[in-house]
Design an enzyme around this catalytic site. Structure first.
Site, PDB file in Angstrom:
ATOM      1  N   VAL A   1      -9.516  -3.716  -0.573  1.00 26.15           N
ATOM      2  CA  VAL A   1      -9.701  -4.723  -1.082  1.00 26.15           C
ATOM      3  C   VAL A   1      -9.674  -5.855   0.052  1.00 26.15           C
ATOM      4  O   VAL A   1      -9.023  -5.629   1.119  1.00 26.15           O
ATOM      5  CB  VAL A   1      -8.872  -5.287  -2.243  1.00 26.15           C
TER       6      VAL A   1
ATOM      7  N   LYS B   1      -0.596  -1.068  -4.832  1.00 27.64           N
ATOM      8  CA  LYS B   1      -1.376   0.192  -5.204  1.00 27.64           C
ATOM      9  C   LYS B   1      -0.592   1.192  -5.522  1.00 27.64           C
ATOM     10  O   LYS B   1       0.134   2.016  -4.707  1.00 27.64           O
ATOM     11  CB  LYS B   1      -2.317   0.417  -3.989  1.00 27.64           C
TER      12      LYS B   1
ATOM     13  N   ASP C   1       1.045  -1.150  -0.010  1.00 24.14           N
ATOM     14  CA  ASP C   1       0.039  -0.098  -0.072  1.00 24.14           C
ATOM     15  C   ASP C   1       0.998   1.326   0.117  1.00 24.14           C
ATOM     16  O   ASP C   1       1.270   1.662  -0.955  1.00 24.14           O
ATOM     17  CB  ASP C   1      -1.043  -0.298   1.244  1.00 24.14           C
TER      18      ASP C   1
ATOM     19  N   ASP D   1      -7.731  -8.479   4.937  1.00 20.31           N
ATOM     20  CA  ASP D   1      -8.869  -8.473   6.046  1.00 20.31           C
ATOM     21  C   ASP D   1      -9.343  -7.213   6.203  1.00 20.31           C
ATOM     22  O   ASP D   1      -8.795  -6.149   5.738  1.00 20.31           O
ATOM     23  CB  ASP D   1      -8.394  -8.887   7.297  1.00 20.31           C
TER      24      ASP D   1
HETATM   25  P1  IMP Z   1       1.793  -0.273   3.794  1.00 21.53           P
HETATM   26  O1  IMP Z   1       2.357  -0.793   2.361  1.00 21.53           O
HETATM   27  O2  IMP Z   1       3.067  -0.161   4.869  1.00 21.53           O
HETATM   28  O3  IMP Z   1       0.881   0.770   3.788  1.00 21.53           O
HETATM   29  O4  IMP Z   1       0.945  -1.825   4.584  1.00 21.53           O
HETATM   30  C1  IMP Z   1       0.672  -2.687   3.924  1.00 21.53           C
HETATM   31  C2  IMP Z   1      -0.320  -3.302   5.056  1.00 21.53           C
HETATM   32  O5  IMP Z   1      -1.670  -2.817   5.281  1.00 21.53           O
HETATM   33  C3  IMP Z   1      -0.709  -4.879   4.087  1.00 21.53           C
HETATM   34  O6  IMP Z   1       0.119  -5.683   4.470  1.00 21.53           O
HETATM   35  C4  IMP Z   1      -2.036  -4.817   4.640  1.00 21.53           C
HETATM   36  O7  IMP Z   1      -1.876  -5.692   6.009  1.00 21.53           O
HETATM   37  C5  IMP Z   1      -2.657  -3.485   4.926  1.00 21.53           C
HETATM   38  N1  IMP Z   1      -3.550  -2.896   3.871  1.00 21.53           N
HETATM   39  C6  IMP Z   1      -3.245  -2.087   2.819  1.00 21.53           C
HETATM   40  N2  IMP Z   1      -4.065  -2.139   1.877  1.00 21.53           N
HETATM   41  C7  IMP Z   1      -5.157  -3.041   2.290  1.00 21.53           C
HETATM   42  C8  IMP Z   1      -6.326  -3.180   1.477  1.00 21.53           C
HETATM   43  O8  IMP Z   1      -6.836  -2.696   0.428  1.00 21.53           O
HETATM   44  N3  IMP Z   1      -7.096  -4.213   2.105  1.00 21.53           N
HETATM   45  C9  IMP Z   1      -6.795  -4.859   3.236  1.00 21.53           C
HETATM   46  N4  IMP Z   1      -5.372  -4.485   3.890  1.00 21.53           N
HETATM   47  C10 IMP Z   1      -4.795  -3.751   3.383  1.00 21.53           C
END
Ligand code: IMP
Ligand code: MG
Length: 183
Positions: A157, A135, A107, A163
């Site tokens: 999603v 994303k 994300d 989840d």
């Molecule tokens: P980031 O890339 O550090 O922002 O965090 C990624 C984590 O956020 C992932 O491993 C998921 O646990 C959670 N996450 C991010 N986007 C989503 C989504 O669309 N649905 C469910 N969990 C998400």
């Protein structure tokens, strides 16, 4: 569960179980080629990566070790801060070995950016990332996963390990969650 079991909760199904398995098989073929003859350690990030790890690892045809990390990121509410705490560390010593981090979604990239440099400081031969989803619009860190299943729009999603409040992880498909569920 299948998407039909929670049809009212989803705006649309993005990827069916069959599409996910087919894409993982393609990624596994690439990984098999790139890591042939190498000492490979797959590192799964709990808990979301459990499904990807189970299916991607079984699609690979070479020997590998599977290990797990659990991390929690400090932050306000749902915003990731990039400050990460290790809840469960690796059991394996990765010095001199080829590490492939397995995750279900990138994300902001804050978690994986931190994890990549943390694992990189332990003397591995290499550290790369395989993620099923990414994303691009949400990305805040310059991380470049070596293997990406699909790029998706910046929407929430669920399914296949992903989840919402610990639900939907056992959904076989991946779908966009209806805003009415979280509003
Ligand atoms: P980031 O890339 O550090 O922002 O965090 C990624 C984590 O956020 C992932 O491993 C998921 O646990 C959670 N996450 C991010 N986007 C989503 C989504 O669309 N649905 C469910 N969990 C998400
Ligand atoms: Mg996760």
């Amino acid at each position: 569960m299948h998407a039909s079991d929670v049809a009212d909760d989803l705006v649309e199904v993005l990827f069916t179980e069959a599409q996910i398995q087919a894409r993982l098989a393609e990624m596994a073929a690439e990984i098999d080629r790139d890591y042939e003859g190498k000492d490979l350690v797959l590192v799964g990030v709990l808990r979301g990566a459990v499904m990807v790890m189970a299916d991607l690892s079984r699609a690979l045809t070479q020997h590998l070790e599977m290990d797990w990390m659990a991390v929690s990121s400090y932050g306000s509410g749902t915003k990731s801060s990039g400050v990460v705490r290790i809840l469960k560390d690796l059991d394996a010593d990765i010095a001199g070995r080829h590490v492939l981090i397995v995750d279900e979604i990138i994300d902001t990239g804050l978690t994986l950016s931190w994890l990549t440099s943390n694992l990189g400081s332990r003397g591995p031969a290499s550290v790369e990332i395989a993620t099923l989803l990414r994303k691009p619009e949400a990305l805040q860190m310059p991380i470049t996963p070596k293997y990406v299943g699909w790029d998706i729009p910046n929407e929430f999603v669920v399914g296949y390990g992903l989840d919402y409040r610990e639900r939907y992880r056992n959904l076989r498909d991946i779908g966009t969650l209806s805003p009415k569920i979280y509003s």
